[in-house]
Design an enzyme around this catalytic site. Structure first.
Site: not given
Ligand code: NAD
Ligand code: UDP
Length: 316
Positions: A13, A34, A38, A59, A101, A107, A147, A161
């Protein structure tokens, strides 16, 4: 330095790809998990083929088995409202089952594990700026809840945990972050405005545009995240990682127009439900515990991001 084995869930991501790049360049052994919901292989194309980088299509709703891992960064979860609302039940499963997971793996292997939590745990905050001690103002039954509540439950799981099983946890709360490797159709405000401006299309302001956000450039976040993982064992957070410089959405649009020289017009669209009115991190804790502060201001970060999208659009 001994090479560590580091797992990054959500590593293809936006944020994950920058983290995988940083850790791979340091010479760590990086495993990127991944499901590409997204994420994009394009984001990690420059790492594929390196001896110390491995991509695994997986996943996180389902357990992942490894014999040895030193550190886990748990980032898997769509972060843009349009993507996390597309399949809300899947989003909750990703946050909650994904956390279970990854914590189970930590752990078993005694790995350190860092949760990418979010400023969304504060909801539409009644306290401003937001300190880590604030419990938030979150609607549990709204369209953002999959979310927000998923991320809140993940924080709870991390703490349980830690208390119950002694898992070595770290929690960061990330505020709005932007930069290269965001998808052009990601739906978040910075990428939307830049792509619209570069195409001379209307800039879509939701609501009056008076709502605020504090935008952090990706490089600042990655530095804060890595520093947090490497803090002393008993500092677990949660800790805010964000840029406290706060802007209205309208002023962001004006900046993007100025920096791109675009002819786009501003158009006003309905404000989505439960859209937070204001957001600004208090980063006193991060400054003192991580010796960290953001160094890239919005104009500079926007210029770099605009360059990225120009290159990307030229390749199409
Ligand atoms: P993004 O959507 O670009 O990246 C998320 C990644 O997780 C993607 O590569 C997607 O394919 C993968 N993914 C989604 N569901 C999945 C699953 N079930 N199994 C495996 N992979 C899965 O978003 P991002 O901006 O890079 O955010 C990354 C993390 O940071 C997220 O957890 C998000 O909540 C957190 N976050 C981001 C922001 C921001 O402003 N970008 C702010 C707060 C928190
Ligand atoms: N927003 C906007 N136009 C867009 C996309 C978003 O005005 O094209 C607004 C959105 O309503 C919110 C802010 O910009 O007030 C930040 O939205 P984003 O989805 O980037 O992040 P979040 O709301 O999760 O902080």
């Amino acid at each position: 330095m001994k090479m560590k084995r580091i797992l990054v869930s959500g590593g293809a991501g936006f944020i994950g790809s920058h983290l995988c790049t940083r850790l791979t360049e340091e010479g760590q052994g990086v495993i990127c998990l991944d499901n590409l919901f997204t994420g994009s292989k394009r984001n990690i194309a420059h790492l594929e083929g390196k001896d110390n980088f491995k991509f695994i299509h997986h996943d996180v709703e389902f357990p992942y088995m490894m014999d040895e891992v030193d550190e886990i960064y748990n980032l898997a979860c769509p972060a843009s409202p349009i993507h996390y609302q597309y399949d809300a039940i899947k989003t909750i499963k990703t946050s909650v089952l994904g956390a279970i997971n990854m914590l189970g793996l930590a752990k078993r292997t005694n790995a350190r594990i860092l949760q990418a939590s979010t400023s969304e745990v504060y909801g539409d905050p009644a306290v401003h700026p937001q300190l880590e001690t604030y419990w938030g103002n979150v609607n549990p039954v709204g369209i953002r809840s999959c979310y927000d509540e998923g991320k809140r439950c993940a924080e709870t799981l991390f703490m349980d945990y830690y208390r119950q099983n002694g898992v070595r946890i770290k929690i960061i709360r990330i505020f709005n972050t932007y930069g290269p490797n965001m998808l052009p159709d990601d739906g978040r405000v910075v990428s939307n405005f830049i792509v619209q401006a570069l195409k001379n299309e209307d800039i879509t302001i939701y609501g009056s545009g008076e709502q605020t956000r504090s935008f952090q450039y990706i490089d600042d976040l990655i530095e804060g995240m890595v520093r947090m993982m490497r803090t002393e064992e008993d500092f677990i957070g949660p800790v805010n990682i964000g840029n406290p410089h706060e802007f209205s959405i309208l002023s962001l649009a004006e900046k993007v127009l100025r920096l791109t020289g675009s002819k786009s017009k501003l158009v006003f669209k309905p404000l989505p439900h439960d859209d937070p009115k204001q957001r600004q991190p208090d980063i006193t804790l991060a400054k003192s515990k991580l010796d960290w502060r953001p160094v890239i201001e919005l104009d500079e970060g926007l210029e770099r991001t605009i360059e990225y999208f120009k290159r990307l659009m030229a390749c199409k």
